[in-house]
Design a protein around this motif. Structure first.
Motif, PDB file in Angstrom:
ATOM      1  N   GLY A  34       7.588  -6.973 -18.705  1.00 42.70           N
ATOM      2  CA  GLY A  34       6.280  -7.462 -19.122  1.00 42.70           C
ATOM      3  C   GLY A  34       5.179  -6.457 -18.864  1.00 42.70           C
ATOM      4  N   ILE A  35       5.177  -5.850 -17.669  1.00 46.45           N
ATOM      5  CA  ILE A  35       4.133  -4.894 -17.330  1.00 46.45           C
ATOM      6  C   ILE A  35       4.272  -3.625 -18.169  1.00 46.45           C
ATOM      7  CG2 ILE A  35       3.193  -3.472 -15.485  1.00 46.45           C
ATOM      8  CD1 ILE A  35       2.558  -6.433 -15.231  1.00 46.45           C
TER       9      ILE A  35
ATOM     10  N   PHE B 144       0.835  -1.211   0.000  1.00 40.63           N
ATOM     11  CA  PHE B 144       0.000   0.000   0.000  1.00 40.63           C
ATOM     12  C   PHE B 144       0.867   1.257   0.000  1.00 40.63           C
ATOM     13  CE2 PHE B 144      -2.029   3.393   2.481  1.00 40.63           C
ATOM     14  CZ  PHE B 144      -3.164   3.622   1.706  1.00 40.63           C
ATOM     15  N   VAL B 145       1.925   1.241   0.817  1.00 40.39           N
ATOM     16  CA  VAL B 145       2.805   2.421   0.888  1.00 40.39           C
ATOM     17  C   VAL B 145       3.524   2.646  -0.441  1.00 40.39           C
ATOM     18  CG1 VAL B 145       4.884   3.329   1.980  1.00 40.39           C
ATOM     19  CG2 VAL B 145       3.109   2.292   3.383  1.00 40.39           C
ATOM     20  N   VAL B 146       3.967   1.555  -1.105  1.00 43.05           N
ATOM     21  CA  VAL B 146       4.644   1.691  -2.397  1.00 43.05           C
ATOM     22  C   VAL B 146       3.724   2.359  -3.416  1.00 43.05           C
ATOM     23  CG1 VAL B 146       5.549   0.403  -4.366  1.00 43.05           C
ATOM     24  CG2 VAL B 146       6.262  -0.200  -2.058  1.00 43.05           C
ATOM     25  N   PHE B 147       2.467   1.900  -3.488  1.00 43.64           N
ATOM     26  CA  PHE B 147       1.520   2.496  -4.430  1.00 43.64           C
ATOM     27  C   PHE B 147       1.217   3.953  -4.060  1.00 43.64           C
ATOM     28  CE2 PHE B 147      -0.472  -1.812  -5.773  1.00 43.64           C
ATOM     29  CZ  PHE B 147       0.622  -2.029  -6.595  1.00 43.64           C
ATOM     30  N   ALA B 148       1.057   4.205  -2.757  1.00 48.07           N
ATOM     31  CA  ALA B 148       0.750   5.568  -2.320  1.00 48.07           C
ATOM     32  C   ALA B 148       1.898   6.522  -2.630  1.00 48.07           C
ATOM     33  CB  ALA B 148       0.438   5.575  -0.827  1.00 48.07           C
ATOM     34  N   VAL B 149       3.129   6.078  -2.365  1.00 46.24           N
ATOM     35  CA  VAL B 149       4.291   6.919  -2.652  1.00 46.24           C
ATOM     36  C   VAL B 149       4.426   7.163  -4.144  1.00 46.24           C
ATOM     37  CG1 VAL B 149       6.817   6.958  -2.606  1.00 46.24           C
ATOM     38  CG2 VAL B 149       5.551   6.303  -0.561  1.00 46.24           C
ATOM     39  N   SER B 150       4.172   6.136  -4.961  1.00 49.56           N
ATOM     40  CA  SER B 150       4.237   6.307  -6.418  1.00 49.56           C
ATOM     41  C   SER B 150       3.244   7.362  -6.887  1.00 49.56           C
ATOM     42  CB  SER B 150       3.957   4.971  -7.116  1.00 49.56           C
ATOM     43  OG  SER B 150       4.895   3.990  -6.742  1.00 49.56           O
ATOM     44  N   LEU B 151       2.021   7.314  -6.365  1.00 47.06           N
ATOM     45  CA  LEU B 151       1.004   8.302  -6.749  1.00 47.06           C
ATOM     46  C   LEU B 151       1.368   9.695  -6.240  1.00 47.06           C
ATOM     47  CD1 LEU B 151      -2.298   6.294  -6.145  1.00 47.06           C
ATOM     48  CD2 LEU B 151      -1.425   7.117  -8.335  1.00 47.06           C
ATOM     49  N   LEU B 152       1.886   9.767  -5.003  1.00 42.85           N
ATOM     50  CA  LEU B 152       2.247  11.075  -4.444  1.00 42.85           C
ATOM     51  C   LEU B 152       3.379  11.717  -5.240  1.00 42.85           C
ATOM     52  CD1 LEU B 152       1.873  13.152  -2.158  1.00 42.85           C
ATOM     53  CD2 LEU B 152       3.591  11.878  -0.851  1.00 42.85           C
TER      54      LEU B 152
ATOM     55  N   TYR C  38       4.130  10.280 -15.463  1.00 37.57           N
ATOM     56  CA  TYR C  38       5.033  10.623 -14.360  1.00 37.57           C
ATOM     57  C   TYR C  38       5.335   9.406 -13.492  1.00 37.57           C
ATOM     58  CZ  TYR C  38       4.677  15.529 -15.539  1.00 37.57           C
ATOM     59  OH  TYR C  38       4.759  16.730 -16.194  1.00 37.57           O
ATOM     60  N   VAL C  39       4.382   8.486 -13.332  1.00 36.48           N
ATOM     61  CA  VAL C  39       4.680   7.249 -12.617  1.00 36.48           C
ATOM     62  C   VAL C  39       5.743   6.460 -13.373  1.00 36.48           C
ATOM     63  CG1 VAL C  39       3.754   5.047 -11.824  1.00 36.48           C
ATOM     64  CG2 VAL C  39       2.420   7.119 -11.518  1.00 36.48           C
ATOM     65  N   ASN C  40       5.636   6.416 -14.703  1.00 37.40           N
ATOM     66  CA  ASN C  40       6.642   5.721 -15.506  1.00 37.40           C
ATOM     67  C   ASN C  40       8.018   6.373 -15.377  1.00 37.40           C
ATOM     68  OD1 ASN C  40       5.067   3.617 -16.591  1.00 37.40           O
ATOM     69  ND2 ASN C  40       4.227   4.975 -18.169  1.00 37.40           N
ATOM     70  N   VAL C  41       8.056   7.698 -15.296  1.00 37.82           N
ATOM     71  CA  VAL C  41       9.332   8.389 -15.079  1.00 37.82           C
ATOM     72  C   VAL C  41       9.912   7.994 -13.721  1.00 37.82           C
ATOM     73  CG1 VAL C  41      10.383  10.651 -14.683  1.00 37.82           C
ATOM     74  CG2 VAL C  41       8.805  10.324 -16.598  1.00 37.82           C
TER      75      VAL C  41
ATOM     76  N   ALA D  34       1.386   1.180 -15.047  1.00 43.81           N
ATOM     77  CA  ALA D  34       2.448   2.028 -14.497  1.00 43.81           C
ATOM     78  C   ALA D  34       2.636   1.768 -13.008  1.00 43.81           C
ATOM     79  CB  ALA D  34       2.127   3.503 -14.751  1.00 43.81           C
ATOM     80  N   LEU D  35       1.544   1.633 -12.267  1.00 46.77           N
ATOM     81  CA  LEU D  35       1.641   1.388 -10.833  1.00 46.77           C
ATOM     82  C   LEU D  35       2.152  -0.015 -10.527  1.00 46.77           C
ATOM     83  CD1 LEU D  35      -1.625   3.090  -9.519  1.00 46.77           C
ATOM     84  CD2 LEU D  35       0.717   3.836  -9.116  1.00 46.77           C
ATOM     85  N   MET D  36       1.714  -0.998 -11.310  1.00 41.69           N
ATOM     86  CA  MET D  36       2.133  -2.380 -11.047  1.00 41.69           C
ATOM     87  C   MET D  36       3.628  -2.572 -11.231  1.00 41.69           C
ATOM     88  SD  MET D  36      -0.939  -4.588 -12.801  1.00 41.69           S
ATOM     89  CE  MET D  36      -0.059  -6.129 -12.579  1.00 41.69           C
ATOM     90  N   SER D  37       4.225  -1.801 -12.117  1.00 35.35           N
ATOM     91  CA  SER D  37       5.658  -1.978 -12.379  1.00 35.35           C
ATOM     92  C   SER D  37       6.526  -1.562 -11.203  1.00 35.35           C
ATOM     93  CB  SER D  37       6.065  -1.194 -13.633  1.00 35.35           C
ATOM     94  OG  SER D  37       5.773   0.186 -13.481  1.00 35.35           O
ATOM     95  N   SER D  38       5.985  -0.763 -10.272  1.00 36.07           N
ATOM     96  CA  SER D  38       6.779  -0.335  -9.114  1.00 36.07           C
ATOM     97  C   SER D  38       6.771  -1.356  -7.989  1.00 36.07           C
ATOM     98  CB  SER D  38       6.248   1.006  -8.581  1.00 36.07           C
ATOM     99  OG  SER D  38       4.934   0.860  -8.068  1.00 36.07           O
TER     100      SER D  38
END
Length: 360
Positions: free
Chosen positions: A126-127, A15-23, A252-255, A90-94
């Motif tokens: 793959g993602i 959850f934190v990884v996804f939240a940080v990626s979005l932030l 920006y998530v991809n960056v 984009a989110l899954m790749s993180s």
């Protein structure tokens, strides 16, 4: 023996990884404007909150409240699916990026990583490869020839540069012998050898990967899929409201992900100079428990990795506001006739150095 992290702890990490990626993606929109203003000697965002820090929130309110628009003749289901797919991939790749070493609280030991799989690099490739479907679907479903041209450009561009990017990583895999991003990071943490990060062993591979990362994220000078001078707005010409926002945020998530992968593969990831000496100093001179000292090193390594990531994000934005975009034929020629041969040469050179015992 190290205990496996509980499902509850690991769920929190995910959850934190996804939240940080979005932030980070959200505030990259703010950083983009501030850096652009600095490089162009003008005033950036300064009205929404102190120093314009609430500008991303104002953007979110605008995107959520704008009118929904569906072009005539568009396939509504695919029109909605396109930006959703781009954001999800984009989110899954993180998820497989190791942001830090282990943290131990009592008997609970867990990794600062969403999921640890021994095929982490294959997961990311793959993602990321699936992400182009979001662009292709959005451009085709818009029923707009300019959007379709932008989508086709994005597809051919990503295919071309994924080949060179993948071959540039083969050399790293030859040295490390693993596809696990955590193992690749730990191999760059030998005590007293911090200066032998993979950037020292693979400078040519890093340059190839860096150029391909610009093309994969559709950033200037490789932003041909959304070239305003030729295609109005590219594959997202017909999009409005939050569907448009998902395309922008996914970029920006991809960056962020590309910056994290480069930091992990070539710059030691969460490792930093003299980390073992610092840990031993806390244990031997300050009387700390080994677990507490290792936890501190893990936190410092986490901050160090994010410092490397932010440096790469700044570099992405610096290039965008410095260089003009290529013509499309120049972009394709660079990928097929320069980068792919260079990547093959780098593989052969790495193999020769390994056989000669020069690198290992």
């Amino acid at each position: 023996m190290i205990e496996l992290p509980t499902l509850g702890w690991q769920s929190i990490v995910i959850f934190v990884v996804f939240a940080v990626s979005l932030l980070i993606a959200t505030y990259c929109t703010y950083a983009e404007r501030v850096i652009a203003a600095f490089l162009q000697d003008r005033v950036g965002p300064d009205r929404a909150g102190p120093l314009g820090l609430l500008q991303p929130l104002a953007d979110a309110v605008k995107l959520f409240t704008k009118e929904e628009f569906f072009p005539a003749g568009a396939n509504r289901a695919l029109f909605i699916m396109g930006p959703c797919l781009a954001m999800i991939t984009a989110l899954m790749s993180s998820a497989v990026i190791p942001f830090g070493n282990v943290i131990q609280f009592g008997n609970n030991v867990f990794n600062l990583q969403g999921i640890e799989v021994n095929i982490g690099m294959l997961w990311i490739f793959g993602i990321v490869s699936l992400g182009v479907y979001g662009v292709m679907i959005g451009g085709w479903a818009s029923n707009n020839k300019f959007s379709l041209l932008g989508a086709i450009r994005a597809g051919s561009q990503n295919i071309s540069y994924e080949l060179a990017m993948g071959m540039s990583l083969i050399a790293v895999l030859m040295i490390s012998g693993t596809l696990s991003l955590r193992d690749i990071t730990l191999q760059q943490s030998v005590a007293g050898e911090w200066h032998f990060w993979n950037i020292v062993k693979q400078p040519l591979g890093f340059i190839i990967f860096l150029v391909c990362a610009f093309a994969e994220t559709n950033r200037t000078p490789f932003d041909l899929p959304e070239c305003e001078t030729e295609l109005v707005g590219g594959y997202h010409t017909e999009y409005s409201s939050m569907k448009m926002g998902l395309y922008l945020f996914s970029e920006y998530v991809n960056v962020f992900v590309a910056s994290a992968v480069m930091s992990v593969l070539y710059f030691g990831g969460f490792n930093f100079p003299f980390q073992y000496e610092l840990r031993d100093w806390f244990v031997n001179s300050q009387g700390w428990a080994l677990t507490s000292a290792q936890n501190l090193i893990s936190v410092v390594g986490l901050l160090g990795l994010f410092g490397k990531i932010f440096a790469f994000i700044f570099f992405f934005m610096w290039i965008r506001w410095t260089l003009p975009r290529f013509r499309y034929d120049q972009l394709m020629r660079l990928g097929w006739t320069i980068l792919i041969p260079l990547a093959i040469f780098n593989i052969l050179l790495t193999g020769g150095l390994i056989l000669g015992g020069i690198i290992k």
